[in-house]
Design a protein around this motif. Structure first.
Motif, mmCIF file in Angstrom:
data_model
loop_
_atom_site.group_PDB
_atom_site.id
_atom_site.type_symbol
_atom_site.label_atom_id
_atom_site.label_comp_id
_atom_site.label_asym_id
_atom_site.label_seq_id
_atom_site.Cartn_x
_atom_site.Cartn_y
_atom_site.Cartn_z
ATOM 1 N N HIS A 248 -33.713 -33.893 -10.337
ATOM 2 C CA HIS A 248 -33.430 -34.615 -11.579
ATOM 3 C C HIS A 248 -34.595 -34.490 -12.558
ATOM 4 C CE1 HIS A 248 -31.792 -37.651 -14.238
ATOM 5 N NE2 HIS A 248 -32.917 -38.341 -14.152
ATOM 6 N N MET A 249 -35.828 -34.614 -12.053
ATOM 7 C CA MET A 249 -36.996 -34.540 -12.926
ATOM 8 C C MET A 249 -37.141 -33.143 -13.531
ATOM 9 S SD MET A 249 -41.013 -35.136 -11.945
ATOM 10 C CE MET A 249 -40.998 -33.770 -10.793
ATOM 11 N N LEU A 250 -37.026 -32.097 -12.718
ATOM 12 C CA LEU A 250 -37.215 -30.736 -13.227
ATOM 13 C C LEU A 250 -36.088 -30.317 -14.156
ATOM 14 C CD1 LEU A 250 -38.558 -28.942 -10.027
ATOM 15 C CD2 LEU A 250 -39.852 -29.793 -11.987
ATOM 16 N N ASP A 251 -34.871 -30.760 -13.877
ATOM 17 C CA ASP A 251 -33.773 -30.420 -14.782
ATOM 18 C C ASP A 251 -33.991 -31.049 -16.154
ATOM 19 O OD1 ASP A 251 -30.948 -29.170 -14.894
ATOM 20 O OD2 ASP A 251 -30.625 -31.190 -15.689
ATOM 21 N N GLN A 252 -34.537 -32.270 -16.180
ATOM 22 C CA GLN A 252 -34.856 -32.893 -17.463
ATOM 23 C C GLN A 252 -35.943 -32.115 -18.195
ATOM 24 O OE1 GLN A 252 -33.338 -35.585 -18.890
ATOM 25 N NE2 GLN A 252 -31.882 -35.545 -17.177
ATOM 26 N N LEU A 253 -36.924 -31.591 -17.467
ATOM 27 C CA LEU A 253 -37.969 -30.791 -18.108
ATOM 28 C C LEU A 253 -37.404 -29.496 -18.662
ATOM 29 C CD1 LEU A 253 -40.887 -31.263 -15.543
ATOM 30 C CD2 LEU A 253 -40.705 -32.263 -17.825
ATOM 31 N N TRP A 254 -36.505 -28.885 -17.935
ATOM 32 C CA TRP A 254 -35.897 -27.634 -18.408
ATOM 33 C C TRP A 254 -35.033 -27.865 -19.649
ATOM 34 C CZ3 TRP A 254 -38.638 -26.262 -14.348
ATOM 35 C CH2 TRP A 254 -38.837 -24.914 -14.079
ATOM 36 N N ARG A 255 -34.463 -29.068 -19.775
ATOM 37 C CA ARG A 255 -33.651 -29.365 -20.962
ATOM 38 C C ARG A 255 -34.505 -29.512 -22.222
ATOM 39 N NH1 ARG A 255 -28.915 -33.682 -19.138
ATOM 40 N NH2 ARG A 255 -28.171 -32.499 -17.324
ATOM 41 N N ASN A 256 -35.768 -29.853 -22.040
ATOM 42 C CA ASN A 256 -36.675 -29.998 -23.175
ATOM 43 C C ASN A 256 -37.096 -28.608 -23.662
ATOM 44 O OD1 ASN A 256 -38.557 -30.724 -25.073
ATOM 45 N ND2 ASN A 256 -39.914 -31.790 -23.640
ATOM 46 N N LYS A 257 -36.637 -28.248 -24.821
ATOM 47 C CA LYS A 257 -36.913 -26.913 -25.353
ATOM 48 C C LYS A 257 -38.394 -26.705 -25.637
ATOM 49 C CE LYS A 257 -32.317 -26.402 -27.402
ATOM 50 N NZ LYS A 257 -31.550 -26.146 -28.644
ATOM 51 N N ASP A 258 -39.114 -27.789 -25.928
ATOM 52 C CA ASP A 258 -40.539 -27.657 -26.236
ATOM 53 C C ASP A 258 -41.376 -27.330 -25.004
ATOM 54 O OD1 ASP A 258 -39.932 -28.295 -28.844
ATOM 55 O OD2 ASP A 258 -40.295 -30.452 -28.558
ATOM 56 N N SER A 259 -40.819 -27.502 -23.828
ATOM 57 C CA SER A 259 -41.589 -27.242 -22.607
ATOM 58 C C SER A 259 -41.785 -25.753 -22.356
ATOM 59 C CB SER A 259 -40.887 -27.870 -21.399
ATOM 60 O OG SER A 259 -39.624 -27.241 -21.178
ATOM 61 N N GLY A 260 -40.937 -24.928 -22.893
ATOM 62 C CA GLY A 260 -41.045 -23.486 -22.702
ATOM 63 C C GLY A 260 -40.564 -23.014 -21.347
ATOM 64 N N LEU A 261 -39.810 -23.837 -20.644
ATOM 65 C CA LEU A 261 -39.349 -23.486 -19.304
ATOM 66 C C LEU A 261 -37.956 -22.872 -19.279
ATOM 67 C CD1 LEU A 261 -40.588 -26.664 -17.400
ATOM 68 C CD2 LEU A 261 -41.574 -24.368 -17.277
ATOM 69 N N VAL A 262 -37.276 -22.885 -20.419
ATOM 70 C CA VAL A 262 -35.895 -22.395 -20.442
ATOM 71 C C VAL A 262 -35.829 -20.916 -20.077
ATOM 72 C CG1 VAL A 262 -33.809 -22.219 -21.853
ATOM 73 C CG2 VAL A 262 -35.393 -24.115 -22.209
ATOM 74 N N ALA A 263 -36.899 -20.186 -20.324
ATOM 75 C CA ALA A 263 -36.893 -18.748 -20.056
ATOM 76 C C ALA A 263 -37.002 -18.432 -18.567
ATOM 77 C CB ALA A 263 -38.044 -18.077 -20.810
#
Length: 703
Positions: A248-263
């Protein structure tokens, strides 16, 4: 009313072994948890066997193997048959834990301690409860009441409150967390206030835990640094417990576009990853108030994880391009996909291995936690590979021989069947490859035994279509799953075989394989990080909760010497006088009152009592002398002998006690009591003999 309370510590006392205890309240015995360690240690299982038939109920607190790992073995192999109580999430997620554990071992070894059928049988016996739902025990447990209270450690995790007769409450809290998390509420401290006896998991009594914000920052920094450096991150977690908080925590981080994790890719790898996420979606009411309100308001399920990809084999992870973060089971690194990925990634310095739990001593994860990286270790690598060449041919020949034996047995059974019609013996035989019984024209002589086997009639051989409705030719190999065998030749997922027309003797239920083992030198160059995400109270919080609960007596479980010392010091300052620190195998007598005993009354005594109503209860007065069994038996013998002498004297027969026998009629007749409790009459046949015998028959019932 005071109860006799004893605790037998089969495991989980004086060390970090899994919790397994027998709590005795008068004549009723609870089995508190039934955990098993990563090595499947059989020592405490042998002790459990001795007490298995005396256990009246099982209480499960959490869903991980640490708390219920030995349950399938106890039910399937040892025959445990008493009621089992747990919450709904413990029932659901516990199955996922045990399925994943079994399949992980079967992937690399011939695991045979329990089967999937044993897992199903064990969990089918569980009575599913809701939080704060009280259940009254029956039979020997009349007057006992059990209530599950939220523990806050795992989904559905439980603190058990056991109400004994009178005003005695026993609280069993092996693992709990009073702090709110993203997907769980904390435990309800007010529900465990002022117990007579607190069974407390005190492993963390001296543990200093970093704040959650610092732990989250450390995890995020490790992930970002590794991914941007071109490496991958292996997060070693469990199957269906703490992995929910991480996912749940990591999926929320991936949803944040500013984190740069979407790639980058986020993967969940276990044998039951799909089922775990689906079950989590259906158990929102067991989670935190924040998630429940979000689901009720926007009707958005917090576990509809958009960025988390579910995988069921290492091959799927390998095919995922680029740097990635993988949540894999198990946290101990002794087995499962986490160990497989560790063997692949540990030698590359750009990768990171994140340990999330302190597992048992002797496991690979504990060794990495204590000794770190930048070294070479020796590991036993086990895997399952396909049979090839002569081994495959030998296996196939064995399968053909077994099939021929089965066909021969069925054929012999069909020939030996007979039926009688109009007083004549008729024989039925099987001809050709059909299953329709055909009456033989020429009746064979002899007598045939009748077996009642019924053979199938009217065989239907389905003709498979070679082309679909549009004329395209169907090729079964196009529909096979690609991940039958991974890159190293290890079998992970076994899909159903493609439909083919083959002879019956060549039908196989699984891919022919064998298990091999080798010793490999593994160079650890990856970044090893320990980020504590166990979801347990730390030392400061544990002692503070203990001060609020104010138990009359305390039993410290799963604690080493340093933790016990910190706990004793705190209990002295709080005025808790009775503090028990047992070791494995110890039996603690935690009875509140002293000088009380249990007395069993026979049915004849109970029937003679005069009962009087007193409110909702009934009372009776009994005046008796309590003596040990042997002394009481001798007293009964003497009393009965005196009664016999008085009875003989009333009928004019003198009697005296001599050399262990009652002699009468001038020593011509003797009455002797044998060792088995029977009465023997000895003497000369005379009128007095028959008179004495008649008096004896009047006093004793002849069975």
């Amino acid at each position: 009313m005071t109860s006799i309370i004893k605790l037998h510590c089969l495991s989980g006392a004086g060390d970090e072994s899994p919790p397994c205890y027998i709590l005795q309240i008068d004549e009723f015995r609870f089995l508190l948890d039934c955990g098993w360690d990563e090595k499947f240690n059989m020592d405490f299982i042998e002790e459990l066997k001795r007490h298995l038939n005396n256990i009246d109920a099982v209480l499960l607190s959490h869903s991980d193997p640490l708390h219920l790992g030995a349950l399938p073995y106890a039910v399937g192999q040892l025959g445990l048959s008493c009621p089992i109580y747990a919450t709904l999430p413990v029932y659901k997620m516990g199955q996922m834990f045990m399925y994943d554990l079994y399949q992980s071992h079967r992937n690399v070894s011939d695991f045979d301690l329990f089967t999937l059928d044993d897992v199903d049988t064990a969990f089918d016996r569980i009575t599913q409860l809701k939080y704060n739902q009280s259940v009254d025990m029956k039979g020997k447990g009349l007057g006992l009441k059990i209530t599950p209270v939220p523990a806050g450690h795992l989904l559905g995790g439980t603190i058990w409150r056991i109400a004994a007769p009178g005003e005695e409450d026993i609280v069993y809290a092996p693992d709990f967390n009073h702090k709110k998390e993203r997907h769980l509420n904390g435990c309800e401290i007010e529900k465990i206030m002022r117990p007579s006896l607190l069974l407390l998991g005190a492993m963390n009594a001296d543990y200093v835990q970093p704040r959650r914000r610092l732990r989250d920052e450390k995890l995020m920094t490790t992930i970002l640094t590794t991914l941007r450096g071109g490496g991958s991150v292996l997060v070693c977690t469990d199957t269906a417990g703490r992995v929910l908080e991480l996912a749940h925590m990591l999926d929320q981080l991936w949803r944040n576009k500013d984190s740069g994790l979407v790639a980058y890719s986020l993967l969940l790898l276990s044998n039951v990853s799909y089922n775990v996420v689906e079950f989590a979606k259906s158990q929102i009411e067991w989670m935190s108030d924040k998630l429940t309100r979000a689901f009720e308001g926007a009707r958005s399920n917090p576990f509809a994880l958009r960025h988390l990809h579910l995988c069921h084999s290492v091959a799927e992870v390998t095919r995922t391009p680029g740097p990635k973060v993988v949540l894999a089971s198990f946290p101990d690194l002794e087995t499962g996909f986490a160990r497989d990925l560790f063997l692949l990634w540990a030698s590359h310095p750009q990768n990171s291995i994140v340990l999330t739990a302190r597992t048992s001593p002797g496991t690979l994860a504990r060794d990495l936690l204590e000794k770190g990286s930048d070294r070479t270790i020796e590991l036993t690598v086990r895997k399952r590979i396909r049979l090839e060449g002569a081994e495959l041919e030998e296996f196939m020949q064995q399968q053909r021989n077994k099939a021929k034996e089965i066909v021969k047995e069925e054929t012999d059974g069909g020939i030996s069947s007979d039926s009688e019609s109009d007083g004549e013996l008729e024989m039925w035989v099987l001809t050709g490859k059909h299953d329709i019984p055909v009456r033989a024209e020429n009746r064979a002589g002899g007598c045939f035994k009748s077996n009642k086997r019924h053979h199938a009639m009217y065989p239907c051989h389905e003709e498979r279509s070679r082309a679909d409705d549009y004329g395209e030719v169907i090729r079964p190999e196009d529909y096979r799953l690609a991940e039958v065998v991974d890159a190293e030749g290890e079998i992970r997922d076994v899909p159903p075989a493609a439909p083919q027309r083959i002879e019956p003797e060549e039908v196989m239920t699984e891919i022919p394989s064998k298990c091999i083992s080798s010793v490999r030198q593994v160079s650890i160059r990856a970044n090893i990080q320990y980020i504590e995400l166990e979801g347990r109270c730390d030392g400061e919080s544990l002692l503070r909760v203990l001060a609020h609960a104010k138990p009359h007596a305390l039993v410290a479980l799963r604690a080493k010497n340093d933790a016990l010392a910190a706990l004793r010091k705190h209990c002295e300052s709080e005025g808790i006088e009775k503090v028990y620190t047992p070791n494995k195998g110890d039996i603690i007598d935690a009875t509140t009152e002293s000088h009380i005993y249990q007395v069993k009354l026979t049915d004849s005594v109970l029937c003679g009592l005069q009962w009087r109503s007193a409110g909702d209860a009934e009372l009776a007065w009994l005046a008796a002398i309590v003596a040990p069994p042997r002394q009481r038996e001798e007293q009964n013998k003497k009393t009965q002998t005196v009664d016999e002498m008085v009875s003989l004297a009333k009928h004019g027969l003198s009697a005296e006690f001599n050399a262990g026998a009652l002699e009468c009629c001038s020593g011509t007749v003797a009455i002797r009591r044998l060792e088995n409790g029977r009465v023997a009459l000895e003497g000369v046949l005379s009128e007095e003999y028959y008179k004495v015998r008649e008096l004896l028959y009047d006093q004793f019932a002849i069975v």
